[in-house]
Write a protein that holds these residues in place. Sequence first.
Motif, short mmCIF file in Angstrom:
data_model
loop_
_atom_site.label_atom_id
_atom_site.label_comp_id
_atom_site.label_asym_id
_atom_site.label_seq_id
_atom_site.Cartn_x
_atom_site.Cartn_y
_atom_site.Cartn_z
N GLU A 59 5.02 -0.34 2.42
CA GLU A 59 4.90 1.04 1.94
C GLU A 59 6.12 1.47 1.13
N ALA A 103 5.24 4.84 -0.38
CA ALA A 103 4.45 5.74 0.47
C ALA A 103 4.76 7.22 0.25
N ASP A 104 6.01 7.54 -0.07
CA ASP A 104 6.37 8.96 -0.22
C ASP A 104 5.70 9.62 -1.42
N ARG A 123 9.36 0.22 4.83
CA ARG A 123 9.76 1.28 3.92
C ARG A 123 11.07 0.86 3.22
N ASN A 182 0.83 -1.21 0.00
CA ASN A 182 0.00 0.00 0.00
C ASN A 182 0.87 1.26 0.00
N SER A 235 -1.33 9.59 1.68
CA SER A 235 -1.37 9.21 3.10
C SER A 235 -0.57 7.93 3.30
N ASN A 236 -0.32 7.59 4.57
CA ASN A 236 0.42 6.37 4.88
C ASN A 236 -0.02 5.82 6.23
N CYS A 237 0.54 4.69 6.60
CA CYS A 237 0.09 3.97 7.81
C CYS A 237 1.10 4.03 8.95
N LEU A 264 -4.19 3.15 -3.74
CA LEU A 264 -3.99 3.33 -2.30
C LEU A 264 -5.25 2.96 -1.52
N VAL A 301 4.88 -1.65 9.47
CA VAL A 301 5.00 -0.87 8.24
C VAL A 301 6.42 -0.98 7.71
#
Length: 351
Positions: free
Chosen positions: A182, A185-186, A206, A153, A190-192, A161, A204
Amino acid sequence: MSKYARKSINKLSAYVPGEQPRPGEKIIKLNTNENPYPPAPGVQKALCTFNPEVLRKYPQPLADTFRLEASNIFQIDPDQIITGNGSDEIIAMIFRTFVGPGDTVAWPIPTYSYYPCQAQMQEAKVVELPFDENFDLPEKLEKINARVFFIANPNAPSGTLIPPARIETFAKKIKGLVVVDEAYADFAQSNCLDLAKRLPNLLVMRTLSKSYSLAGLRFGFAFASKQIITDLLKVKDSYNCDAISIHLATQAIRDQKYLKANVEKIIAQRNWLTAQLRSLNFTVQDSQTNFIWAVVPKKQNAKLIYQQLKSDGILVRYFDKRGLSNGLRISIGKPAENRKLIENLKRIIPQ
């Protein structure tokens, strides 16, 4: 294959990475979602001035320099951070820690094709449920009694998303661990990360490969409760991140201004490329990543278009898989690269 491998390994179909051009080959590379811009200036300076004497000794076992910097930037306890040789290693750690032979893992599809490889290595049972038409989580997913759920996601390859509130609701309903991958994500709205700070069963992940322009460095990290991180540290390789990668990764995340500037440029080109592809009758999902999923126009063949682009010196990603074979995943390049892609598509596809 040898006679020594486990049965599950003999049956395993290895993960196939995106195609890499040969050294010196002139290619417009839009197939593996790398960042078209260089790493932050501080990374380049740190690499050029790195003291080779440091390499004589083993690196920090927990990459503490990076964890302390990440703790400050992301406002989370350093003991809630773990690092890996790319986020792929963290995925492998998660499987080794929480999934045994016969255990169930689950995820919505289509998704990152590395998850099934790790599941097969661990001899786990895999449950895959298709996304709904809006790429939301399938309702039946929460009814699966899985040890671990993986949710990319924003998703790959769709680029879509799932809102954090939806993932929070899902995580609170199930008993297993929820892993939110994620990598992109950047580039999303939005993110978690906040969920990883609050929920005891959510992790999560990255990476520095995409938004930080460091795919060649192989450095990933994850956020979770102290209890989950402690479990993962039990299976982590002793010195899994080398001294150079720890040093450069730390420099990379320090320059958030440079990161945001590059992300803005990529999003602007993402919007331009989406509009151009739609004008050529591609069906394009609204993307929250640094790539676009584009279903080819009716009566067109995605594989043939991919092959023609490749012969023209442009690499995009084609998946010869059910449900994906009618589309192309296209990484966002620099403006000139994106224009060249559109020029070639106009020539390939009759208007």
